[in-house]
Design a protein around this motif. Structure first.
Motif: not given
Length: 120
Positions: A63-66, A15
């Motif tokens: 998983k959600t990051s670019d 994060r």
């Protein structure tokens, strides 16, 4: 930073920093590479993180990051230089010398290099 649960620590680091090479997570957490691999694997099974291979280095990302927006070009180029060195290409070689070596040992990379060098 002290964590009781390495899985929580991995998530916090991701994060804070974005994609991180697996070896760097191990170093930062003071754990073995294998132990961190196991924790990452368990986080992958839960769908929280994923790993992306760039050259020989594995990055862990949420998983959600670019992730493509966060991996540095220098890291990718460093991996390319290591790959070229593994085939016998040295930085001081001319492009012609490098192509001669690559044509013998790694024709697929030689073709890519030729495409990059094409004149318009």
């Amino acid at each position: 930073m002290e964590y009781r649960d390495p899985r929580d620590a991995i998530l916090e680091i991701l994060r804070r920093e974005g994609p991180v090479p697996l070896y760097k997570l191990a170093k930062e957490l003071g754990l073995s590479y294998g132990a961190v691999q196991w924790y990452v694997f368990s986080l992958e099974r839960e769908g929280l993180v994923e790993t992306i291979k760039v050259g020989k280095r594995r990055y862990v990302t949420l998983k959600t990051s670019d992730w493509m927006e966060n991996i540095k070009v220098g890291d990718v180029l460093e991996e390319l230089l290591l790959t070229l060195a593994a085939f016998g290409v040295k930085p001081e070689m001319s492009l012609g010398e490098a192509l001669a070596v690559l044509n013998r040992k790694a024709p697929h990379i030689a073709e890519l290099l030729k495409k990059i060098m094409q004149k318009d």
